[in-house]
Write a protein that holds these residues in place. Structure first.
Motif, short mmCIF file in Angstrom:
data_model
loop_
_atom_site.label_atom_id
_atom_site.label_comp_id
_atom_site.label_asym_id
_atom_site.label_seq_id
_atom_site.Cartn_x
_atom_site.Cartn_y
_atom_site.Cartn_z
N ILE A 119 5.65 -19.88 -4.24
CA ILE A 119 5.02 -19.63 -5.38
C ILE A 119 4.19 -18.83 -5.34
O ILE A 119 3.88 -17.90 -6.21
CB ILE A 119 4.56 -21.01 -5.75
CG1 ILE A 119 5.70 -22.14 -6.07
CG2 ILE A 119 3.65 -20.81 -7.06
CD1 ILE A 119 6.69 -21.90 -7.25
N LEU A 155 5.99 -15.44 -5.79
CA LEU A 155 6.25 -15.11 -6.92
C LEU A 155 5.04 -14.66 -7.90
O LEU A 155 5.07 -13.81 -8.54
CB LEU A 155 7.01 -16.35 -7.74
CG LEU A 155 8.26 -16.77 -7.32
CD1 LEU A 155 8.70 -18.16 -7.97
CD2 LEU A 155 9.13 -15.60 -7.21
N ARG A 156 3.95 -15.04 -7.61
CA ARG A 156 2.78 -14.80 -8.39
C ARG A 156 2.27 -13.34 -8.06
O ARG A 156 2.11 -12.40 -8.87
CB ARG A 156 1.72 -15.49 -7.92
CG ARG A 156 1.46 -17.15 -8.59
CD ARG A 156 0.37 -17.50 -8.70
NE ARG A 156 -0.40 -17.64 -7.28
CZ ARG A 156 -0.47 -18.80 -6.42
NH1 ARG A 156 0.33 -19.75 -6.85
NH2 ARG A 156 -0.84 -18.69 -5.44
N LEU A 177 6.12 -14.42 -12.17
CA LEU A 177 5.95 -15.41 -13.16
C LEU A 177 5.21 -14.81 -14.36
O LEU A 177 4.53 -15.71 -15.08
CB LEU A 177 5.09 -16.51 -12.37
CG LEU A 177 5.64 -17.22 -11.36
CD1 LEU A 177 4.67 -18.33 -10.35
CD2 LEU A 177 7.11 -17.71 -11.69
N SER A 178 4.89 -13.74 -14.63
CA SER A 178 4.06 -12.88 -15.51
C SER A 178 4.90 -12.54 -16.97
O SER A 178 5.80 -11.79 -16.66
CB SER A 178 3.56 -11.73 -14.69
OG SER A 178 2.85 -10.91 -16.11
N GLY A 190 8.42 -10.98 -16.15
CA GLY A 190 9.06 -11.31 -14.94
C GLY A 190 9.57 -10.43 -13.96
O GLY A 190 10.44 -10.89 -13.23
#
Length: 338
Positions: free
Chosen positions: A321, A324-325, A330-331, A336
């Motif tokens: 996670i 991904l940030r 995740l944006s 993305g």
């Protein structure tokens, strides 16, 4: 091509601080699609190929111990932030107040980093007494749900090239080009790689062409490979590499694109002794190879900067996670993409 007096006076590498392990992918996706990968280095949200290029270049210049001068900068990368706006000028601004310096960007394939180093050699050969800085930096990205995303890493390597070749002398270079249908690519205007995943064996034919056209490249003491573990096995056979003489950073760094072969070259130089030959090979849409002979200057550089192995072993490992940030996957603002 030969250059008896031109070579390296310094070199250095840079990796992002953050790491993600293959186990994190297995936990998230049930598998890690990058077979043989242990973990990889990746850029934080405020890093990219340019920041890595600057870091590697600063380390390479600092190892000289004096204020070094260079007259050209060659930057090899596939993931620079602008399609039109020279990132090489940004790197130059971070390194020196001089502006009367030739800047060149090379891209288009994983060969770009090694091609930048060869271009620096050619510049110095055509301009006696001049020095050039060759930098390879990359941080390729792909959609989060693409299997080929698992192996994508990041890193940079920088080399100061000139006539006072105390670290290593350039010996020979060769290259072949090959159309690779179905392999990974990135169309203009797109932020991430695509891959049709229509696989043919492009590596073995390319290596056969390379060794047939330049058989003198086969003799070496150390082999530095910019490719994944599968391609590395074929390359080691093609170049008759002895056991324990190959530098393959991919399992610990990931696919650093155009920077991978130069990183491997730097890693091989870290372990080499004076009087050895090092062959660096970049594979992708063909292949490029560069052979060097090491000199007494290697001993002078010892201990003045972290080795590639030390950088690879370091870093901060994060969960999926957090990965991904940092990669902005995740944006919604960035769609993305990294």
């Amino acid at each position: 091509m030969t250059g008896q007096t031109i070579g390296l006076t310094s070199y250095a590498t840079a990796l992002p601080r953050l790491r993600i392990g293959a186990d994190a992918y297995r936990g998230a996706w049930g598998q890690c699609a990058a077979r043989g990968l242990r973990r990889k280095a990746f850029c934080a949200y405020d890093e990219d190929a340019v920041t890595l290029a600057v870091a590697a270049a600063r380390h390479a210049l600092a190892r000289i111990g004096t204020t070094p001068s260079f007259d050209a900068l060659f930057l090899g990368a596939t993931s620079l932030p602008y399609e039109e706006k020279p990132s090489a000028a940004t790197v130059l601004t971070a390194l020196t107040p001089r502006r009367d310096i030739r800047t060149v960007e090379i891209s288009g394939s994983p060969q770009a980093g090694l091609q930048a180093l060869v271009a620096a050699w050619e510049f110095c050969a055509a301009n006696p007494g001049r020095h050039a800085l060759a930098i390879a930096a990359d941080a390729p990205s792909a959609p989060a749900d693409a299997p080929y995303e698992h192996g994508l890493g990041a890193g940079a390597a920088a080399f100061l090239v000139g006539p006072d070749a105390t670290v290593a002398r350039f010996g020979a270079t060769a290259s072949v080009a090959r159309e690779t249908f179905g392999a990974r690519h990135r169309r203009r205007g797109e932020a991430t790689l695509a891959d049709l995943e229509l696989r043919t064996d492009d590596v073995a034919p390319v290596l056969a062409d390379l060794t047939a056209g330049a058989p003198d490249l086969i003799g070496h003491d150390r082999l530095a490979l910019g490719c994944d573990a599968g391609a590395a096995r074929k390359a080691m056979r093609a170049f008759a590499a002895a056991e324990g003489t190959t530098c393959l950073p991919w399992p610990e760094i990931g696919d650093a694109g155009a920077a991978l072969a130069p990183l491997a070259l730097a890693g091989a130089l870290d372990d080499a002794k004076a009087g050895e030959t090092v062959l660096a090979v970049a594979i992708g849409a063909g292949a490029s190879a560069l052979r060097l002979a090491t000199g007494d200057g290697l001993a002078r550089l010892a201990g003045t900067a972290p080795t590639l192995a030390e950088l690879s072993d370091g870093g901060e490992e994060v969960d999926y996670i957090a990965y991904l940030r940092h990669r902005r996957m995740l944006s919604s603002r960035f769609g993305g993409t990294a």
